[in-house]
Design an enzyme around this catalytic site. Structure first.
Site, PDB file in Angstrom:
ATOM      1  N   SER A  38       0.674  -1.192   0.048  1.00  0.00           N
ATOM      2  CA  SER A  38      -0.198   0.030  -0.022  1.00  0.00           C
ATOM      3  C   SER A  38       0.681   1.313  -0.026  1.00  0.00           C
ATOM      4  O   SER A  38       1.806   1.320  -0.902  1.00  0.00           O
ATOM      5  CB  SER A  38      -1.007  -0.172   1.153  1.00  0.00           C
ATOM      6  OG  SER A  38      -2.031   0.921   1.077  1.00  0.00           O
ATOM      7  N   ASP A  67      -8.520  -6.743  -4.441  1.00  0.00           N
ATOM      8  CA  ASP A  67      -8.168  -5.593  -3.902  1.00  0.00           C
ATOM      9  C   ASP A  67      -8.795  -4.449  -4.811  1.00  0.00           C
ATOM     10  O   ASP A  67      -8.332  -4.083  -5.929  1.00  0.00           O
ATOM     11  CB  ASP A  67      -6.838  -5.310  -4.010  1.00  0.00           C
ATOM     12  CG  ASP A  67      -6.145  -4.291  -3.262  1.00  0.00           C
ATOM     13  OD1 ASP A  67      -6.981  -3.151  -2.928  1.00  0.00           O
ATOM     14  OD2 ASP A  67      -5.149  -4.025  -3.188  1.00  0.00           O
ATOM     15  N   HIS A 123      -7.936  -5.417   0.007  1.00  0.00           N
ATOM     16  CA  HIS A 123      -6.811  -4.753   0.162  1.00  0.00           C
ATOM     17  C   HIS A 123      -5.852  -5.513   1.117  1.00  0.00           C
ATOM     18  O   HIS A 123      -4.585  -5.398   0.981  1.00  0.00           O
ATOM     19  CB  HIS A 123      -6.869  -3.385   0.229  1.00  0.00           C
ATOM     20  CG  HIS A 123      -5.714  -2.511   0.218  1.00  0.00           C
ATOM     21  ND1 HIS A 123      -4.690  -2.434  -0.578  1.00  0.00           N
ATOM     22  CD2 HIS A 123      -5.213  -1.540   1.332  1.00  0.00           C
ATOM     23  CE1 HIS A 123      -3.732  -1.745  -0.316  1.00  0.00           C
ATOM     24  NE2 HIS A 123      -4.073  -1.109   0.670  1.00  0.00           N
TER      25      HIS A 123
END
Length: 376
Positions: free
Chosen positions: A155, A320, A353
């Site tokens: 991320s 995701d 995610h």
């Protein structure tokens, strides 16, 4: 090192103080700064086996092992880092660092502004990915690491790994960019703005100087985290884990909790508001929004990536939707366009995610194989 559990064992946070000033992308200058970090494994004689782990929005320097004052506080990527694990500390010297602007000891809004003797609060400047990486380069100098064997992150951490290859192309040999994107979509920026507004409009925010009032904008933080959790999970995972399960036997016909998913979100929001700093949340979401290496190249990502010299592993996850696989493929295309060595894995996962944090055997097998191929 605890070989019986494949854990690095007791982790010791350290603090590095830098008297040198740090110019920031936004134009401000920090006169000095601190970074809190942890290390696992041993740095070899050639200082060639160091791996930097960069954290996501709410992460920190505590990547693996546990702390003496709280043995239950296990590092957030403990399933990945340790002896015999994919990022094997018998081979690598691993460094985890709390980002500049963080709330776990590195210089940020909760630390003291030397000019006023009070917490920085809202006076702390906005920090972007480039600033975090610049501060990490100072830490690498302090540790005597001229070149990282690898930089890895998921991320926001993946964005930092990518930025390392652009800002310091000669100081990184491998970049592992996981569940990341070359820039946020308008939808992602919108989610971040709603979360920020929840904090900014909390009556206890006091313009960011809530420390002086002895309060915390808990309602705003709570809502921001609840919104975040919705985006971190996939619809499939939410359906599997919660569905329309009721908290009680019958509907309450009120605005209290009826469904398990409501209970879960409230629990996560309350927990987060109890330990995370609101100003740091604002700063970190802005760092996500501002990241755009191609911005200085007229939106041409391959042109922006032409500076890189590292080898890459890019990983995405099928469900995701916040950092969708096609965003990772944009990075891969830009790397291949420049003739760079790039491997790509798209992992089938129902966890959305948050998949990059989990102990998925296929995902970890990819990381293990890649790290085994890194020469130190």
């Amino acid at each position: 090192m605890d070989e019986t559990t494949n854990s690095v064992g007791l982790a010791l946070p350290r603090r590095a103080h830098f008297d040198t000033s740090l110019p920031l992308e936004g134009g401000a200058v920090l006169p000095s700064f601190d970074l809190v970090y942890e290390t696992y494994g041993e740095l070899n004689a050639a200082r060639s086996n160091a791996v930097l782990v960069c954290h996501a929005l709410s992460g920190n320097h505590h990547v693996a092992g546990w702390h003496a004052d709280n043995p239950k506080n296990i590092g957030w990527w403990d399933n990945l880092v340790g002896p015999g694990k994919p990022l094997d500390t018998r081979k690598f010297f691993v460094v985890g660092v709390n980002n500049l602007g963080g709330c776990y000891g590195s210089t940020g809004p909760v630390t003291i502004n030397p000019a006023t003797g009070k917490p920085w609060g809202a006076d702390f400047p906005v920090i972007v990915v480039e600033d975090c990486v610049a501060s990490q380069a100072h830490l690498a100098d302090r540790l005597g690491i001229e070149s990282w064997a690898a930089v890895i992150g998921g991320s926001l951490g993946g964005m930092q790994a990518l930025e390392w290859t652009l800002a310091y192309p000669e100081r990184i040999r491998h970049a592992l960019v996981i569940a990341a994107a070359p820039k946020l979509t308008a939808q992602n920026i919108a989610f971040n703005e709603v979360a920020r507004q929840a904090i900014l409009t909390d009556p206890d925010f006091h313009g960011g100087h809530y420390y002086e009032h002895g309060v915390v904008p808990a309602r705003g933080l709570r809502l921001a985290r609840m919104l975040g959790h919705i985006t971190y999970l996939s619809d499939d995972q939410m359906a599997e884990k919660f569905g329309r399960k009721l908290r009680r036997e019958a509907l309450q016909y009120s605005y209290e909790v009826d469904f398990e998913i409501e209970s879960y979100l409230r629990y996560q929001g309350d927990k987060f508001a109890g330990f995370f700093d609101a100003n740091t949340y604002l700063i970190t979401t802005k760092a996500l929004d501002y990241f755009d290496p191609a911005g200085r190249y007229g939106g041409d990502l391959p042109a922006a990536l032409a500076r890189a010299r590292a080898k890459f592993l890019v990983v995405s996850f099928s469900t995701d939707w916040r950092f969708a696989p096609e965003r990772s493929r944009e990075i891969v295309y830009g790397l291949v366009h420049n003739g760079l060595d790039a491997s790509y894995a798209e992992i089938e996962s129902s966890a959305g995610h948050d998949s990059f944090l989990l102990d998925d055997p296929r995902y970890h097998a990819v990381l293990r194989t890649y790290f085994e191929g890194i020469r130190t």
